[in-house]
Design an enzyme around this catalytic site. Structure first.
Site, PDB file in Angstrom:
ATOM      1  N   GLY A  45     -26.642 -82.145 -21.582  1.00  0.00           N
ATOM      2  CA  GLY A  45     -26.804 -81.627 -22.933  1.00  0.00           C
ATOM      3  C   GLY A  45     -28.258 -81.708 -23.338  1.00  0.00           C
ATOM      4  CD  GLN A  50     -32.877 -84.027 -25.979  1.00  0.00           C
ATOM      5  OE1 GLN A  50     -31.848 -83.394 -26.047  1.00  0.00           O
ATOM      6  NE2 GLN A  50     -33.073 -84.979 -25.079  1.00  0.00           N
ATOM      7  CG  LEU A  99     -32.378 -84.740 -19.984  1.00  0.00           C
ATOM      8  CD1 LEU A  99     -32.295 -83.221 -20.029  1.00  0.00           C
ATOM      9  CD2 LEU A  99     -32.571 -85.224 -18.559  1.00  0.00           C
ATOM     10  CG  HIS A 140     -26.609 -88.214 -26.811  1.00  0.00           C
ATOM     11  ND1 HIS A 140     -26.911 -89.417 -26.215  1.00  0.00           N
ATOM     12  CD2 HIS A 140     -27.721 -87.449 -26.686  1.00  0.00           C
ATOM     13  CE1 HIS A 140     -28.162 -89.375 -25.757  1.00  0.00           C
ATOM     14  NE2 HIS A 140     -28.672 -88.178 -26.022  1.00  0.00           N
ATOM     15  CD  GLU A 141     -27.323 -83.471 -26.360  1.00  0.00           C
ATOM     16  OE1 GLU A 141     -28.422 -83.241 -26.890  1.00  0.00           O
ATOM     17  OE2 GLU A 141     -27.217 -84.105 -25.287  1.00  0.00           O
ATOM     18  CG  HIS A 144     -31.128 -85.509 -29.509  1.00  0.00           C
ATOM     19  ND1 HIS A 144     -32.260 -86.288 -29.418  1.00  0.00           N
ATOM     20  CD2 HIS A 144     -30.453 -85.702 -28.346  1.00  0.00           C
ATOM     21  CE1 HIS A 144     -32.249 -86.927 -28.256  1.00  0.00           C
ATOM     22  NE2 HIS A 144     -31.165 -86.594 -27.588  1.00  0.00           N
TER      23      HIS A 144
HETATM   24 ZN    ZN Z   1     -30.547 -87.252 -25.772  1.00  0.00          ZN
END
Ligand code: ZN
Length: 179
Positions: A45, A50, A99, A140-141, A144
Site C-alpha cells: 500500500g 509518501q 515504505l 495504516h494508509e 498517512h
Molecule cells: Zn506506511
C-alpha cells in the site's frame, strides 16, 4: 513511472492531506505511478504523502503466487477521499512496516473489522467491509493521509524502544535524500 519516496522526518508525512475535488488526468496518472512505485518497492500500500503529494489518495495491491511459483501483483485498488464509517471494538495486534520508515517493523493494535467509504477513479462512491489484514492496511494508509504514522499508534515503553532506530532512519534516508 516509479516516484521518489518521502521518508521519516519529512514534514509532508505529518501534514493532513487535501481532499480530491476533481478527478483529472493528473490524478489518474498519479494513481498509476503510485501502483508502479509500490510494486517496484515490494509494498502492499502507498499513500499520496509518501510520494510527496499531499492529497487524500492511497492505493493497495495484492501479490498472488502464480503456477510457475513467481509472485504477480494483482488487484490494484485506488481509494480517493477515504473515510472509516465504523470500527469494531475488538482489536488485533500484528506487525506493520512502512515504505517511508525502512527497516523497521513493530506491533500495532487496531480494530479487527471496519466499514469504509471511498471514491474510485470514475468518481463513484463505494463502501467495503474489511477484515484482518485488509482492514489493517486500510487504516495504516488512511493514517498517512491524516499525517499519522504507524509508530504513533505505539505508546509507552515499546515506543521509547523505537526512538534510536527512528533517529537512525531519519539520518540514513530523509537527511541523505535532502542533501
Ligand atoms: Zn506506511
Amino acid at each position: 513511472m516509479r516516484l521518489p519516496l518521502a521518508f521519516y522526518g519529512d514534514p509532508i508525512l505529518r501534514k493532513k492531506a487535501a481532499p480530491i475535488k476533481e478527478i483529472t488526468n493528473e490524478i489518474r496518472q498519479l494513481a498509476q505511478d503510485m501502483i508502479d512505485t509500490v510494486v517496484a518497492e515490494h509494498g502492499v500500500g502507498l499513500a499520496g504523502p509518501q510520494v510527496h503529494q499531499s492529497l487524500t489518495i492511497f492505493i493497495t495491491v495484492d501479490y498472488v503466487e502464480q503456477e510457475d511459483g513467481k509472485w504477480a501483483c494483482e488487484n490494484p485498488r485506488v481509494y480517493l477521499n477515504p473515510k472509516i464509517l465504523s470500527r469494531s471494538e475488538e482489536l488485533e495486534t500484528d506487525e506493520e512496516g512502512c515504505l517511508s520508515i525502512p527497516d523497521l517493523r513493530a506491533s500495532v493494535a487496531r480494530p479487527v473489522k471496519i466499514e469504509i467509504e471511498a471514491m474510485d477513479l470514475e468518481g463513484k462512491i463505494f463502501k467495503e467491509e474489511l477484515h484482518g489484514f485488509n482492514a489493517r492496511r486500510f487504516m495504516h494508509e488512511n493514517d498517512h493521509v491524516n499525517g499519522v504514522l504507524f509508530i504513533d499508534r505505539i505508546r509507552g515503553k515499546e515506543r521509547k524502544e523505537l526512538e534510536g532506530a527512528l533517529r537512525q532512519i531519519k539520518k540514513d534516508y530523509y537527511l541523505k535524500v535532502k542533501k
